[in-house]
Design an enzyme around this catalytic site. Structure first.
Site, short mmCIF file in Angstrom:
data_model
loop_
_atom_site.label_atom_id
_atom_site.label_comp_id
_atom_site.label_asym_id
_atom_site.label_seq_id
_atom_site.Cartn_x
_atom_site.Cartn_y
_atom_site.Cartn_z
N LYS A 121 0.83 -1.21 0.00
CA LYS A 121 0.00 0.00 0.00
C LYS A 121 0.86 1.25 0.00
O LYS A 121 0.63 2.19 -0.78
CB LYS A 121 -0.93 0.02 1.21
CG LYS A 121 -1.94 1.16 1.17
CD LYS A 121 -2.24 1.74 2.54
CE LYS A 121 -1.14 2.66 2.99
NZ LYS A 121 -1.45 3.39 4.23
N ASP A 139 -6.21 1.37 1.26
CA ASP A 139 -6.19 1.50 2.72
C ASP A 139 -7.56 1.10 3.24
O ASP A 139 -8.39 0.57 2.50
CB ASP A 139 -5.81 2.92 3.13
CG ASP A 139 -6.87 3.95 2.75
OD1 ASP A 139 -7.86 3.59 2.09
OD2 ASP A 139 -6.71 5.13 3.13
#
Length: 214
Positions: A121, A139
């Site tokens: 991420k 997220d």
């Protein structure tokens, strides 16, 4: 409405509502963005922005931070979540960045993930935000919103969500789409009490009962 049409309408409405989306993290260089994103894991951007001015003043570059210990860094980031592990990761990341990459933040997701404390991420955020690459960081907001509104169907992991979104969103739109989903999740489609009355896609949202939208 077909799945392709649903995606197109959602993206078009997000673009109209948020024509120039951007990260809410404050930074002045690719290195500072990387640091800020690492600090933002399970922490709000607001909190990160409170600690980074002093941190960046003390360690504005990878070379400067590489000379610091985890204990040095901890003094600046102790109010964020998991400060001990993040301090250690930042110190190790800066050293590796200097020793193996010449202090230059790579624009490649795989190379970024070699750095201590940098997961998929975080790497995707850096390449999307700083380098404008077609990446989709996932997220908690993106994961929740994508599933809730119907962009994804029963994705069980961030990677599954990422793969589904990348499959259906045009590559050139992915950096903006990342911001649209995050901002929509923060300010409209909130976890506990979504503000459906002010939502630009309320009439087609899966949560609103339009089950045939996808």
């Amino acid at each position: 409405m077909t799945r392709k049409e649903f995606y197109a309408v959602v993206m078009a409405r997000f673009r109209e509502a948020m024509p120039a989306p951007e990260t809410e993290l404050h930074y002045g260089s690719p290195f500072q963005l990387l640091v800020a994103v690492m600090l933002s894991a399970q922490c709000t951007d607001k909190r990160v922005n409170m600690v980074t001015p002093a941190l960046f003043e003390a360690y504005p570059t990878a070379e400067a931070m590489a000379s610091a210990t985890a204990e040095d860094i901890f003094r600046y980031v102790k109010s964020v979540s998991y400060p001990n592990s993040k301090s250690a990761h930042l110190a190790a990341m800066a050293r590796m960045l200097v020793e193996e990459m010449g202090g230059v933040v790579p624009s490649d997701v795989e190379q970024l993930q070699r750095l201590p404390g940098v997961g998929r991420k975080t790497a995707n955020v850096v390449v999307a935000v700083e380098f404008g690459q077609p990446a989709m960081p996932v997220d908690t907001h993106v994961f929740r919103v994508a599933n809730r509104i119907g962009l994804t169907q029963n994705s069980r992991t961030p990677l599954q969500t990422e793969q589904e979104l990348v499959k259906h969103i045009p590559p050139e739109m992915l950096p903006d789409a990342h911001h649209w989903l995050i901002l929509h999740g923060r300010y409209v489609c909130q976890a506990r009490k979504p503000k459906c009355g002010g939502c630009c896609i309320a009439d087609i949202c899966k949560r609103k009962g339009v089950k045939d939208a996808v």
